[in-house]
Design an enzyme around this catalytic site. Structure first.
Site, PDB file in Angstrom:
ATOM      1  N   SER A 564       0.854  -1.189   0.000  1.00 57.75           N
ATOM      2  CA  SER A 564       0.000   0.000   0.000  1.00 57.75           C
ATOM      3  C   SER A 564       0.897   1.248   0.000  1.00 57.75           C
ATOM      4  CB  SER A 564      -0.949  -0.028   1.198  1.00 57.75           C
ATOM      5  OG  SER A 564      -2.012   0.870   1.018  1.00 57.75           O
ATOM      6  N   ASP A 650      -9.765  -3.718  -5.553  1.00 62.39           N
ATOM      7  CA  ASP A 650      -9.245  -2.830  -4.519  1.00 62.39           C
ATOM      8  C   ASP A 650      -9.794  -1.417  -4.729  1.00 62.39           C
ATOM      9  OD1 ASP A 650      -7.740  -1.421  -2.667  1.00 62.39           O
ATOM     10  OD2 ASP A 650      -5.864  -2.406  -3.174  1.00 62.39           O
ATOM     11  N   HIS A 685      -8.548  -4.655  -1.175  1.00 62.98           N
ATOM     12  CA  HIS A 685      -7.283  -4.121  -0.690  1.00 62.98           C
ATOM     13  C   HIS A 685      -6.556  -5.108   0.216  1.00 62.98           C
ATOM     14  CE1 HIS A 685      -4.474  -0.865  -0.057  1.00 62.98           C
ATOM     15  NE2 HIS A 685      -4.596  -0.957   1.243  1.00 62.98           N
TER      16      HIS A 685
END
Length: 714
Positions: A564, A650, A685
């Protein structure tokens, strides 16, 4: 015959798209990959998946071995430590062969009293629990779905009703349902499109929940009265400012409901008595730009008061690391300072109970917990809990009751499987209730953990945490260097069963606690965001150089790992210092940040401006972000091997970012190091769902790591 001759690396077509801001023209040749409804995009992602599978096919056996190692070390059929709430002990079960957990409860022993009544039952695997009730079996709910996530799991205060929500797509929009725990039947109420979470009124007649806007920002709180149509739900609170997100919960005492409105730098709280769910929320302290605060209800010397953590100005100085004050509930602005500001201590949380407070804070890049007794006249003497470990993470566990003689505490480290304690404030006793079982003869004494410090380019000392297996040969060792460095998130020491598969093969695992995180206090975060963001990247490079200079590793035996915002970190580092690493492992990497932050219509973008700056409005921010954005700074030079992993659904870091990054790298970089992109075609995600699927994913990543470092045959 080589793999390369069988499956060629996909080359994405180029469709030049101009992006013009502040007089700067950037030609983006791969922006067309953003349209996931385009069959060409899906075909390209599937071609990348096929290429990745072909390039890693020789690792199939190692992947299976690592999966089997994780599985063999995990007690698959297990129970959590029961937590008492009302007349029941609540706990979760896991079962061998099942992907998800099962939530259960059993009655308390009505004949027990004193501390015995708060001693959790010793539930044994394979033994039937008398009076056990299954509240929710996620395996049943997940049947027929490729993805499953549980959002809300919220019990009414009297324990008769359960509110829960599920996401079966991965887009973090949940369907909220209600279950009568007396009959086991679902109520007719069903609310679609909610954010995770649900908060009950005191009497269990109403539930408060949130919805998100088109950018996935939680912006509205609703009140639902059980038994009524969803169309009749009342909009309790709405926040129109796109910089702020909204949440709702209750105080630990259950006396008040709390709505919180927050940006990255500003908060505002609203309060309502929980026994008056149809009343009007009132503001605690009106928002002021740059001032953050939280409030909890406590009863001090018989008076209802709010305990307020805030970072406002105190005695003419900004309290960056927060201070603690209390104030009458009727007049929250009339504050009395309880704990003043310290440069070396970051106050993080306060949990009130009927007769004591629990203060959570961090010092020297480690979490700390202190118990603060409440007396008839006010506050007693604080006591910090101490542990005989160089590195550790400690924090409050599940403590739902307002009046209880024990405090549930969780402790872990890189070498300490998670331990659950009950601390007895009255005596100071620390009672071990459970240690995470690690099968196969794990012994913490076979491993060691250590704290080191690197010097950043500006002379700042940057902490590094390391763990390895004792008895490794002298000389440089293979090393996985992990980093994050955003949002004031701290990467605290924690045990990992799967990590043993690396440590037992002679690898060192290290965490670079770079600026932008919160390990060393608020200024550590402030000096790694917006126009100081590059400190995050250069700190990581300094940590890597330190590990090489001190002989721990060498460049061709080190891999950088981040996910991320940590993917942004390792992506930037790949441009800055590719010569320091043999490989880059990037999970859902935020590698095209400027394109994303320039588009307010993308999920969560406006909220992000406080973290990165607003490049739409500010040319300096635009220029600064462009100077470090991994995608835009790809150059014709040798890069390490790269494995990028993403998910099609995501909503936080769109799959298009790593897809564009790998596509551009493939036609730009020099050298023959492999570039791999793996896209989960039905996940969000957090990646794949289900523990076995997650273990397989870990096996895939670790096999690549070991192979890249030449350890796949060891």
């Amino acid at each position: 015959m080589s793999v390369e001759s069988v499956v060629a690396a996909p080359i994405a077509k180029t469709v030049p798209t101009e992006r013009v801001h502040h007089g700067d023209v950037f030609v983006d040749e791969y922006e067309w990959l953003r349209d996931k409804e385009n069959p060409e995009v899906i075909a390209y992602l599937e071609a990348e998946n096929a290429y990745t599978e072909a390039r890693t096919a020789h690792l199939g056996g190692l992947r299976d071995t690592i999966f089997d190692e994780i599985k063999s070390r995990t007690q698959e059929t297990d129970l959590s430590v029961p937590t008492r709430m009302g007349q029941y002990w609540y706990y979760s079960r896991s079962f061998e062969g099942k992907q998800y957990g099962v939530h259960c409860r059993c009655p308390i022993d009505a004949n027990a009293d004193g501390i015995d009544a708060w001693t959790p039952p010793q539930l044994e695997v394979g033994t039937e629990v008398e009076g056990e009730q299954v509240l929710l079996d996620s395996n049943v709910l997940a049947e027929g779905h490729n993805f499953f996530a549980l959002g809300a799991f919220s019990l009414s205060h009297d324990g008769t009703l359960l509110a829960y929500s599920v996401d079966t797509v991965g887009d973090e929009r949940y369907t909220l349902r209600f279950k009568d725990l007396g009959t086991g039947e679902l109520l007719g109420d069903e609310i679609v499109g909610t954010a995770p979470g649900a908060t009950w009124s005191l009497d269990g007649t109403h539930v408060f929940y949130q919805t998100v806007d088109e950018s996935w920002r939680p912006d509205t709180v609703w009140r639902h009265r059980l038994g009524t149509a969803t169309e009749a739900d009342a909009k309790v609170f709405h926040e129109p400012d796109e910089r702020y997100w909204v949440s709702i919960g209750a105080t630990r005492s259950e006396k008040f409901l709390m709505i919180w409105v927050g940006s990255k730098i500003t908060t505002e709280g609203w309060v309502l008595e929980s026994d008056n769910p149809e009343g009007e929320f009132r503001v605690i302290l009106e928002r002021r730009e740059g001032v953050e605060y939280s409030a909890e209800h406590a009863v001090i010397a018989g008076e209802d008061r709010f305990l307020i953590l805030h970072n406002d100005v105190v005695d003419g100085v900004k309290a960056q690391n927060f201070v603690l004050a209390d104030a009458p509930v009727a007049d929250p602005s009339n504050m009395t300072l309880l704990i003043g500001h310290r440069d070396d201590v970051r106050l993080e949380d306060i949990d009130p109970f009927s007769d004591h407070l629990v203060l959570s804070y961090r010092r020297e890049a480690l979490t700390r917990v202190a118990i603060w007794p409440l007396t008839d006249t006010g506050y007693g003497e604080r006591r910090e809990l101490e542990f005989d470990l160089e590195l550790f993470s400690v924090g409050s566990g599940s403590n739902p009751e307002w009046e209880q003689p024990t405090l549930r505490i969780g402790l872990t480290s890189f070498i300490t499987p998670t331990q659950v304690f009950d601390y007895v404030p009255a005596t100071g006793a620390l009672l071990l209730r459970k240690e995470q079982p690690v099968l196969g003869g794990y012994d913490a004494n076979d491993y060691e953990q250590h704290r080191d410090w690197a010097l950043a380019e500006d002379g700042t000392r940057v902490p590094i945490s390391l763990v390895w297996k004792k008895g490794l040969p002298e000389g440089p060792k293979p090393l996985l260097l992990y980093g994050y460095g955003s949002y004031e998130a701290s990467m605290d020491p924690a045990f990992s069963v799967s990590r043993l598969s690396l440590l037992d093969r002679g690898m060192v695992f290290a965490v670079a606690h770079v600026r932008g995180g919160g390990e060393m206090g608020r200024l550590w975060y402030e000096n790694g965001k917006t126009l100081t963001k590059k400190n995050t990247f250069t700190d990581f490079v300094s940590c890597a150089r330190h590990l090489i200079d001190t002989g721990v590793t060498v460049a061709d035996r080190m891999i950088a790992d981040g996910g991320s915002a940590g993917g942004l970190l390792v992506g930037a580092v790949a441009n800055l210092a590719p010569e320091l690493f043999a490989g880059i492992l990037a999970n859902v990497p935020f590698v095209d940040p400027l394109t994303s932050i320039l588009d307010p219509s993308l999920p969560l973008t406006v909220i992000e401006w406080d973290e990165w700056g607003n490049p739409l409005a500010d040319k300096d921010v635009y220029d600064y972000m462009k100077s470090y954005a991994p995608y835009e700074n790809v150059e014709a030079k040798d890069y390490p091997a790269i494995l990028a992993i993403t998910s099609l659904n995501d909503t936080r870091v769109l799959y298009v970012e790593p897809a564009k990054w790998i596509a551009k790298l493939r036609v730009t970089k020099t050298g023959d190091s492999p570039l791999l992109l793996k896209t989960e075609m039905s996940a969000g995600h957090g990646g794949v769902s289900g523990r076995y699927e997650k273990w397989k994913e870990v096996g895939f990543e670790y096999a690549w790591v070991l192979d890249t470092l030449g350890l796949s045959g060891e």
